[in-house]
Design an enzyme around this catalytic site. Structure first.
Site, PDB file in Angstrom:
ATOM      1  N   GLU A   1     -15.134 -22.417  13.916  1.00 41.45           N
ATOM      2  CA  GLU A   1     -13.988 -23.465  14.112  1.00 41.45           C
ATOM      3  C   GLU A   1     -13.009 -23.128  15.172  1.00 41.45           C
ATOM      4  OE1 GLU A   1     -11.591 -23.995  10.436  1.00 41.45           O
ATOM      5  OE2 GLU A   1     -13.514 -25.006   9.586  1.00 41.45           O
TER       6      GLU A   1
ATOM      7  N   GLU B   1     -19.647 -24.897   5.920  1.00 36.77           N
ATOM      8  CA  GLU B   1     -18.495 -24.761   4.812  1.00 36.77           C
ATOM      9  C   GLU B   1     -18.322 -26.033   4.244  1.00 36.77           C
ATOM     10  OE1 GLU B   1     -14.924 -22.970   6.111  1.00 36.77           O
ATOM     11  OE2 GLU B   1     -15.825 -21.584   7.463  1.00 36.77           O
TER      12      GLU B   1
HETATM   13  C1  BG6 Z   1     -11.970 -22.953   7.434  1.00 37.54           C
HETATM   14  C2  BG6 Z   1     -12.232 -21.579   7.735  1.00 37.54           C
HETATM   15  O1  BG6 Z   1     -11.057 -23.667   8.248  1.00 37.54           O
HETATM   16  O2  BG6 Z   1     -11.312 -23.220   5.877  1.00 37.54           O
HETATM   17  C3  BG6 Z   1     -11.993 -20.595   6.759  1.00 37.54           C
HETATM   18  O3  BG6 Z   1     -13.366 -21.471   8.629  1.00 37.54           O
HETATM   19  C4  BG6 Z   1     -11.045 -21.130   5.634  1.00 37.54           C
HETATM   20  O4  BG6 Z   1     -11.741 -19.158   7.142  1.00 37.54           O
HETATM   21  C5  BG6 Z   1     -11.491 -22.443   4.978  1.00 37.54           C
HETATM   22  O5  BG6 Z   1     -10.832 -20.379   4.679  1.00 37.54           O
HETATM   23  C6  BG6 Z   1     -10.599 -23.008   4.112  1.00 37.54           C
HETATM   24  O6  BG6 Z   1      -9.261 -23.058   4.624  1.00 37.54           O
HETATM   25  P1  BG6 Z   1      -7.903 -21.956   3.804  1.00 37.54           P
HETATM   26  O7  BG6 Z   1      -6.986 -22.427   4.520  1.00 37.54           O
HETATM   27  O8  BG6 Z   1      -7.752 -22.881   2.623  1.00 37.54           O
HETATM   28  O9  BG6 Z   1      -8.444 -20.834   3.681  1.00 37.54           O
END
Ligand code: BG6
Length: 461
Positions: free
Chosen positions: A162, A365
């Site tokens: 990211e 993700e």
């Molecule tokens: C992504 C990241 O932005 O989203 C992760 O790569 C992150 O590291 C995930 O945990 C979810 O976001 P958040 O802010 O809810 O942890």
């Protein structure tokens, strides 16, 4: 009839080192920027123990194997391998990842490694971090250590997680950009160094491991215009470029999208590019595009004299005066943490990326953060199952549209600490018994979604 998922489709899950491992100073690991971070939001835990995967890795892999994972996407902590970011290798750190990789392979789970996921060695941060051009060779050197030590067994690599999120709202995930005065220029200078670092790593990977594949892992999502007002279409295009294509154009085609460059020039914030840089960027070719998807976004036109006060803080961060402003989409439901849920947006995103770059795609993700409750050893997370079912359905439609999709590694395999909302915001198929202020024993419990995913993978074979 709809096409099925390909036979070798990589069903798995995802984590990152600093949010999952803990053991922040165990066995010679150097501190990362996340370990020494002082801007941890009140009421949320730091990252020092996280889910204590460092001491539970075997049990964790067993749980992944029980679910039937074909792949596991995780990141390596740079300062566990090189405590200062360069120089002497910490053999104990190498051993930890060797054990993990070997055990994954024993369980027929393919490791997919992210080289950098928000956690810079703090010793490098003290030298100026990503703003100091030297970081390019530090990263290249680090990547070569990884390829040398793990490349015989690891065949899928991701360079930087990211990058666009770090550039757009870095502070939220613990990244800094030097003095406020030159904020805009510094931000894009950091971006250029990351692009160069990623390019050098891709080139090294292709030279050092002949049968490996490597790609970037930005966060990409479909952007809708707020209305059929022609100006909103311009806004949506602007946001797509500033948020998505500026990054992918550079990773894939080795070019900087002119829309952003014109904006920087207009604001006296053009970053410096040294001779030979553009050649390097062009020369580095990803084999696939990995991307993270949580939600779509909606853009409305913004005029030069726009007042952003009506926007929430998050929307302000994601908007640019005179270019676009991100606004809410009333057609979408939200998670308990206010994130818009848009499965169809995933299909649009897959189509758009594939149409633009024609490279195989890998979802690294996707998931839903919520408050899960452990009651009598059980967690009823139907809302998560529902989220996954809807997104997977859209993935299949996208495959049927002709998109080449290699796999799905939702966030997260097991509960971990959110970037800025603590462990109370849970994402995993497995519950880790700890809270933001009580570490307890981090005991693992299978959630309802665990059993659902296990059945799903089994039946989708
Ligand atoms: C992504 C990241 O932005 O989203 C992760 O790569 C992150 O590291 C995930 O945990 C979810 O976001 P958040 O802010 O809810 O942890």
């Amino acid at each position: 009839m709809l096409n099925k998922f390909p036979k070798d489709f990589l069903w798995g899950g995802s984590t990152s080192a600093y949010q999952f491992e803990g053991g922040w100073n165990s066995d010679g690991k150097g501190p990362s920027t996340q370990d020494v971070r002082t801007n941890i939001p009140e009421g949320t835990t730091d990252f020092k123990v996280a889910s204590d995967h460092y001491h539970n890795w075997k049990e964790d892999v067993d749980l992944m194997a029980e679910m039937g994972f074909k792949s596991y996407r995780f990141s390596i902590s740079w300062s566990r391998i090189l405590p200062k970011g360069y120089g002497e290798i910490n053999e104990k750190g190498v051993e930890f990842y060797n054990n993990l990789i070997n055990y994954l392979l024993e369980k027929n789970i393919e490791p997919i490694i992210t080289m950098y996921h928000f956690d810079l060695p703090n010793a490098l941060e003290e030298k100026g971090g990503w703003l100091n051009r030297d970081i390019i060779s530090y990263f290249e050197n680090y990547s070569k250590v990884l390829f040398e030590r793990f490349g015989d067994r690891v065949k899928k690599w991701l360079t930087i997680n990211e990058q666009n999120v770090m550039i757009i709202f870095g502070e939220v995930v613990g990244i800094s950009f030097g003095d406020k005065e030159n904020r805009l220029k510094n931000t894009y200078q950091v971006n250029h160094h990351m692009m160069m670092a990623s390019a050098k790593a891709m080139i090294a990977c292709h030279e050092m491991i002949k049968d490996a594949k490597i790609g970037p892992a930005p966060n990409i999502n479909a952007i809708y215009p707020n209305s059929n007002h022609p100006e909103d279409q311009i806004a949506a295009f602007n946001m797509s470029v500033f948020r998505n294509w500026f990054y992918l154009d550079c990773y894939v085609k080795g070019i900087y999208n002119p829309l952003v460059i014109k904006y920087l020039e207009k604001n006296n914030a053009m970053f410096s590019i040294e001779e030979g840089d553009l050649n390097t960027l062009k020369h580095a070719k990803p084999d696939f595009i990995a991307f993270n998807y949580y939600s779509s976004a909606t853009a409305a036109i913004s005029q030069e004299d726009d007042d952003f006060n009506e926007l929430t803080n998050q929307q302000k961060l994601r908007s640019i005066v005179g270019v676009y402003k991100q606004i809410k989409n009333p057609n979408l439901q939200k998670t308990e943490f206010g994130w818009e849920i848009d499965p169809v947006g995933l299909r649009s995103t897959l189509r758009e990326i594939y149409d633009r770059y024609n490279l195989p795609l890998l979802i690294t993700e996707n998931g839903i953060g919520g408050y899960d409750e452990l009651i009598d050893g059980q967690v009823n997370d139907d809302y998560r199952i529902n989220y996954y079912e809807k997104h997977i359905e859209q993935m299949l439609l996208a495959i049927n549209d002709g998109v080449e999709l290699m796999g799905y590694n939702p966030w997260s395999a097991i509960d971990l600490v959110s970037t800025h909302e603590g462990i109370k915001k849970r994402y995993g198929f497995v519950y880790v018994d700890r809270t933001d202020d009580d570490i307890k024993e981090c005991k693992r419990y299978r959630k309802k979604s665990f059993f659902w995913y296990k059945e799903f993978i089994k039946n989708t074979k």
